[in-house]
Design an enzyme around this catalytic site. Structure first.
Site, short mmCIF file in Angstrom:
data_model
loop_
_atom_site.label_atom_id
_atom_site.label_comp_id
_atom_site.label_asym_id
_atom_site.label_seq_id
_atom_site.Cartn_x
_atom_site.Cartn_y
_atom_site.Cartn_z
N GLY A 152 0.82 -1.22 0.00
CA GLY A 152 0.00 0.00 0.00
C GLY A 152 0.85 1.26 0.00
O GLY A 152 2.07 1.21 -0.14
N GLN A 153 0.15 2.39 0.20
CA GLN A 153 0.82 3.70 0.09
C GLN A 153 1.93 3.86 1.14
O GLN A 153 3.03 4.30 0.82
CB GLN A 153 -0.23 4.82 0.27
N ASP A 168 -1.98 -13.61 3.65
CA ASP A 168 -3.30 -13.01 3.85
C ASP A 168 -3.47 -12.79 5.35
O ASP A 168 -3.52 -13.75 6.13
CB ASP A 168 -4.38 -13.98 3.32
N TYR A 187 -14.39 3.02 9.53
CA TYR A 187 -12.92 3.08 9.62
C TYR A 187 -12.50 3.72 10.95
O TYR A 187 -11.66 3.17 11.68
CB TYR A 187 -12.41 3.90 8.42
N LYS A 235 -10.51 2.05 14.07
CA LYS A 235 -9.23 2.57 14.56
C LYS A 235 -9.31 2.91 16.06
O LYS A 235 -8.37 2.65 16.81
CB LYS A 235 -8.81 3.80 13.75
C1 AKB Z 1 -8.22 8.26 4.85
O1 AKB Z 1 -8.48 9.31 4.24
O2 AKB Z 1 -9.04 7.37 5.07
C2 AKB Z 1 -6.82 8.09 5.41
C3 AKB Z 1 -6.73 8.54 6.82
C4 AKB Z 1 -6.81 9.97 7.17
O3 AKB Z 1 -6.55 7.74 7.69
N1 AKB Z 1 -5.89 8.80 4.59
#
Ligand code: AKB
Length: 333
Positions: A28-29, A69, A159, A163
């Site tokens: 990934g990035q 994986d 997300y 987190k």
């Molecule tokens: C996103 O935009 O989802 C990520 C982040 C800020 O964690 N780049």
């Protein structure tokens, strides 16, 4: 430098180089650049890049690559136990925009791998873990300006929820089982080596490719949507510095705020215009606008500065010059 300091430095380097490192989600990035930097610190052969992809990114060809994986708990366990890794960087995750389209899978991916490595560390198979958190842990009720380390946290995205939950588990494993896990709440990351995928802050990378290729860009965030961002070189240095900090200096075991550079799409476009006078920007906000609106405008990172001496290098001007110099438009169709 005196002879004594030189010997200490050599010994330090020797011990650092003894580490065996695994980066999960390396294609990934962040992973693409992190693997290259870690190989400079620990040696190419000592840093294994791994990802669910069968073939490695071209950038990893000089060093070891393992197809793995992260959701296959037994395979990950068997590999880490057999290879005796000291440090594991767990980067595999769905980012904010993609996660909203597939919440069940995002939750599964973002949490299960974390438990796999936390449990391995608890059992003594890993000495240190790096796990990335994000500004997404904050939500609409969080103070937006100079957001403190400790504040209201009510994320409204899957997300962000994953987190925040992950942060709580990291701190729990540290306190209950002495697991040495370290984490940063990354702002939006801006880089030219590898393209980002599925984030709300991705406009701040896309814009450079379009500016160079077509001279214009349509932003999916409004002109005045301020968000914290960071140039990748700073983010990688922060990650490695946090991982190398003496244990007692790492006082926060949930995740550290990092400030970076805060700007809006309009400010970024004005900075690009200083280099490309004919560049134009227009605005067509989509579903990502709501996500951006729920995140801070700017971040207070005084804890990272005080605890382990964090200091960023790149301001807006330097970041824009670097990006315009290095972005390779042949990477996009
Ligand atoms: C996103 O935009 O989802 C990520 C982040 C800020 O964690 N780049």
């Amino acid at each position: 430098m005196g002879l004594f300091s030189r010997i200490i430095l050599l010994l330090l380097k020797f011990f650092l180089n003894m580490k065996k490192v695994l980066v999960i989600g390396a294609c990934g990035q962040i992973g693409t650049e992190l693997v290259l930097s870690l190989r400079q610190v620990y040696g190419t052969d000592k840093v294994v890049a791994s990802d669910v992809k069968v073939y490695a990114n071209d950038t990893f060809l000089d060093g070891p690559y393992k197809q793995l994986d992260v959701l296959d708990r037994e395979a990950v366990r068997a590999y880490i136990i057999a290879e005796k890794f000291d440090h594991v960087y767990l980067l595999a995750a769905l980012l904010s925009a993609t996660a909203e389209k597939n919440p069940d899978f995002a939750w599964k991916l973002n949490m299960e791998g974390l438990f796999t490595v936390l449990d391995l560390a608890k059992e003594g198979h890993i000495q240190q873990i790096f796990w990335p958190s994000s500004i997404a842990v904050f939500g609409p009720t969080t103070p937006k300006q100079n957001t403190p380390q400790y504040t209201v946290m009510e994320p409204s995205t899957v997300y962000g929820i994953s987190k925040l939950a992950g942060e709580r588990w990291c701190e729990y494993y540290f306190k209950q089982y002495n697991v040495d896990v370290r984490s940063i709440r990354y702002p939006g990351l801006i880089s030219h080596t590898s393209l980002p995928g599925g984030g709300t802050t991705d406009y701040a990378v896309d814009i450079f490719y379009q500016a160079k290729k077509t001279g214009k860009y349509t932003s999916f965030l409004d002109q005045d949507s301020a968000l914290p961002m960071m140039y990748m070189e700073d983010a990688i240095r922060a990650t490695i510095e946090l991982m190398q900090a003496p244990k007692e200096q790492v006082k926060i075991r949930s995740s550290y705020n990092l400030a970076g550079i805060s700007f809006t799409p309009e400010t970024l476009a004005s900075e690009i215009k200083k280099h490309l006078a004919d560049f134009t920007i227009s605005y067509a906000p989509d579903f990502r606008q709501d996500i951006a609106d729920s995140w801070p405008d700017s971040i207070d990172d005084s804890h990272a500065k005080n605890d382990w001496g964090w200091q960023e290098k790149f301001g807006l001007g330097e970041m824009v010059s670097e990006m315009l110099t290095h972005v390779d438009i042949s990477k996009i169709s």
